[in-house]
Design a protein around this motif. Structure first.
Motif, PDB file in Angstrom:
ATOM      1  N   GLY A 149       2.143  -9.575   2.798  1.00 52.10           N
ATOM      2  CA  GLY A 149       1.413  -8.313   2.722  1.00 52.10           C
ATOM      3  C   GLY A 149       0.566  -8.211   1.477  1.00 52.10           C
ATOM      4  N   LEU A 158       6.594  -9.085   2.580  1.00 49.22           N
ATOM      5  CA  LEU A 158       5.982  -8.477   1.398  1.00 49.22           C
ATOM      6  C   LEU A 158       5.070  -9.458   0.680  1.00 49.22           C
ATOM      7  N   LEU A 176       6.750  -1.239   0.988  1.00 48.91           N
ATOM      8  CA  LEU A 176       5.295  -1.347   1.042  1.00 48.91           C
ATOM      9  C   LEU A 176       4.614  -0.151   0.402  1.00 48.91           C
TER      10      LEU A 176
END
Length: 488
Positions: free
Chosen positions: A418, A415, A267
C-alpha cells in the motif's frame, strides 16, 4: 538432536546467503537505468526522435525527444515497481511465498527476454520490458525480507541489508554496459539473465517455505526441503514427544496475544499517513535524479561522451555500496535489542522509539543529497552519488523495517504494498518535472531542484510524529502504573 540442529543452521545460513545474492544481483536492476540508457543510445533506440536544428554556429543534432522517451520508460517502470506492490502484497499475504515467487520469476523472465529481442526498430518493447523487470524484482525483495524472522534480534538489520542489496543490484546494468563495451552484445547479456531464472526456481522450492516464515520463530521450525523431504514445524510437548503438527503460518499469526488492528485501521492511522509522506517526497527526489542523470551529465560535460561515460560508471559503482550502507540503519533500529527496557515498556514501544533516530537521519541525508544534486558543479557530483546511495539505502530499508515493527505482521504484505503503491502515484510527478526542465526552463533544472529540496523538508514531520506517539504511549503507561499503585 545435534545433527538436525546443525542441518537447520546450515539451511538458514544458505537461505540468508542466497537471498542476499538474489537481491544483490537481480532484484533492483531497473534502477541502474542510467547505465543501460548509455548502451541503448549507442544501439540507436528512439534515434528517430533526434532532429537537426539550425543554430548560430551551424546545424546541430537535438535529441531532447529521445531523452524524453527514455525518461518516460523509466517513469512508467518505477511507477509499476511501486504501484503493483499493493496487489503483489495481497497475493503474498493470501497465497504465500511459493505462489508469489513463481509469479515474480515469470514476470522477470519475460522482461529480460523482451529486452534481449528488442532493437532500435522495436524500441517500443522497452516499455513493457522494464516494467516487468521492475515488478518481478520487487517480488524477489518482498519474499526475501521474511528471512529476517529466522534471526531474531538481528531482524531489522537483515531487512535493511536486503533492501541495501536491492539498491546495489542497480550495478547489474553497469556490468552489462562494461560487457557491451568489451564486445558482448546486449542480447547475449539479457539471455544469460533469462537463464538465471532456473536459480530462482531452485531457491523457491529448496530454501524457502511454501507459505511464510513466522515471527517469533517457533522452536524446531523447519521449512523447504531438507534431505529430500518437505517438513513442517512441530510443537513438542513437555515429555519430548511430537504432539501436533503446525502449518507454516504468516508472521506472528501463531501467537494471538492481543486483538490486532484491522488493515483499514492501520491504513488510516497517523503513523501510516506520515510514513507515506516521508517515503513519497524522498522517493520522488531519487526517481527524478536517476531519470535525469544522463541529460544532466550531458549538460555539465557539454556533451563529451567519454566524460559522460566516466561519471555514469562512477555513479553505478557507488550503487554497489548500498549493500554496505543499509545495515547501518538496521543496527540503529536494533540497537536496543538485548538491553533492559523501561518498566512496563513493550518490545513494540522500544522498536518504535529506536526508529525515530533512523527516520530523522534518513530525512537529513535526503536534504543534503538534494542540495548537492542541485549544485551545477561537475566534480561535486561524486559527492552527490555517495549521498544518494547512502540515503536510498536508508530510505527503502527503513521503510520496510518501520512497517514491520509499527504494524501487525499479518498485514505486512498489504501495508508494504500500500505505501509503495500510493507513493508511486506521487512519483508520477517526475515526468512533468522533466518535461518542465526540457521545455520552459531550457534544460536548466535549478528551480525544480530547489522546489524538490524544500519539499523534502516535509520528511522531518514523520520522525517528530513517531517521537510524540512514543511519548504518548510512555505517558499512558505511567498513568496506568500510578493508577494500579494507588489502588493497592
Amino acid at each position: 538432536m545435534p545433527g538436525v540442529e546443525k542441518s537447520l543452521m546450515v539451511q538458514r545460513s544458505l537461505t540468508f546467503a542466497t537471498g542476499l545474492v538474489e537481491c544483490l544481483c537481480f532484484a533492483g536492476a531497473v534502477f541502474g537505468w542510467a547505465s543501460l540508457v548509455f548502451v541503448l543510445k549507442t544501439e540507436g533506440y528512439f534515434s528517430s526522435l533526434c532532429v537537426n536544428v539550425t543554430q548560430v554556429n551551424g546545424t546541430a543534432l537535438d535529441c531532447s525527444g529521445q531523452d524524453e522517451q527514455f525518461s518516460l520508460v523509466f517513469t512508467i517502470a518505477s511507477f509499476m515497481n511501486n504501484f503493483l506492490t499493493l496487489p503483489n502484497g495481497f497475493l503474498f499475504d493470501r497465497f504465500g511465498t511459493t505462489v508469489a515467487r513463481l509469479f515474480g520469476i515469470f514476470l522477470y523472465t519475460m522482461g529480460t527476454l523482451m529486452v534481449a529481442f528488442s532493437s532500435s526498430v522495436l524500441s517500443i518493447l522497452l516499455f513493457p520490458a522494464l516494467s516487468l523487470l521492475a515488478v518481478g524484482g520487487i517480488l524477489f525483495l518482498m519474499t526475501n525480507m521474511q528471512v529476517g524472522n529466522l534471526f531474531g534480534s538481528h531482524r531489522s538489520t537483515i531487512i535493511t541489508l536486503y533492501n541495501g542489496a536491492f539498491d546495489s543490484s542497480s550495478a547489474l546494468f553497469l556490468i552489462i554496459k562494461l560487457l557491451y563495451e568489451s564486445g558482448i552484445s546486449l542480447r547475449a547479456s539479457f539471455l544469460v539473465l533469462s537463464a538465471c531464472s532456473v536459480i530462482h526456481l531452485l531457491r523457491t522450492f529448496v530454501l524457502l517455505p511454501k507459505k511464510f516464515i513466522p515471527y517469533p520463530l517457533p522452536e524446531g521450525y523447519t521449512y523447504g526441503i531438507i534431505f529430500g523431504k518437505s517438513k513442517r514445524p512441530e510443537q513438542t510437548a513437555a515429555n519430548g514427544n511430537a504432539e501436533t503438527t503446525v502449518e507454516e503460518t504468516p508472521l506472528k499469526r501463531d501467537v494471538p496475544v492481543k486483538q490486532e488492528k484491522s488493515f483499514r485501521e492501520c491504513l488510516l492511522s497517523r503513523l501510516f499517513l506520515w510514513h507515506l509522506v516521508w517515503l513519497s517526497v524522498m522517493q520522488l527526489r531519487h526517481y527524478l535524479f536517476i531519470g535525469t542523470l544522463n541529460p544532466m551529465l550531458q549538460r555539465l560535460t557539454e556533451g563529451e561522451p567519454s566524460l559522460v561515460s566516466r561519471y555514469i560508471n562512477a555513479f553505478a559503482f557507488t550503487q554497489l555500496c548500498g549493500v554496505l550502507c543499509a545495515p547501518w540503519n538496521g543496527l540503529i533500529m536494533d540497537r536496543h535489542k538485548g538491553k533492559p527496557r523501561a518498566a512496563g515498556e513493550s518490545e513494540h514501544e522500544a522498536d518504535l522509539r529506536a526508529a525515530v533516530l533512523s527516520l530523522f537521519l534518513t530525512a537529513l541525508q535526503c536534504v543534503l543529497f538534494s542540495v548537492s544534486a542541485s549544485t551545477p558543479y561537475l566534480p561535486l557530483q561524486y559527492l552527490t552519488f555517495i549521498l544518494q546511495v547512502v540515503n536510498r539505502s536508508f530510505l527503502y530499508g527503513g521503510n520496510a523495517a518501520f512497517i514491520s515493527i509499527a504494524f501487525p505482521s499479518c498485514h505486512f504484505g498489504k501495508l508494504y504494498g500500500g505505501v509503495m503503491a500510493l507513493s508511486a502515484v506521487f512519483s508520477l510527478l517526475q515526468y512533468p518535472c522533466f518535461a518542465l526542465v526540457k521545455g520552459a526552463l531550457n534544460g536548466d533544472p535549478l528551480y525544480v531542484n530547489i522546489a524538490l529540496t524544500v519539499l523534502s523538508l516535509l520528511a522531518f514531520i514523520h520522525p517528530l510524529s513517531v517521537y510524540l506517539h512514543c511519548r504518548s504511549l510512555a505517558s499512558q503507561r505511567a498513568k496506568s502504573v500510578t493508577a494500579s499503585t494507588s489502588s493497592l
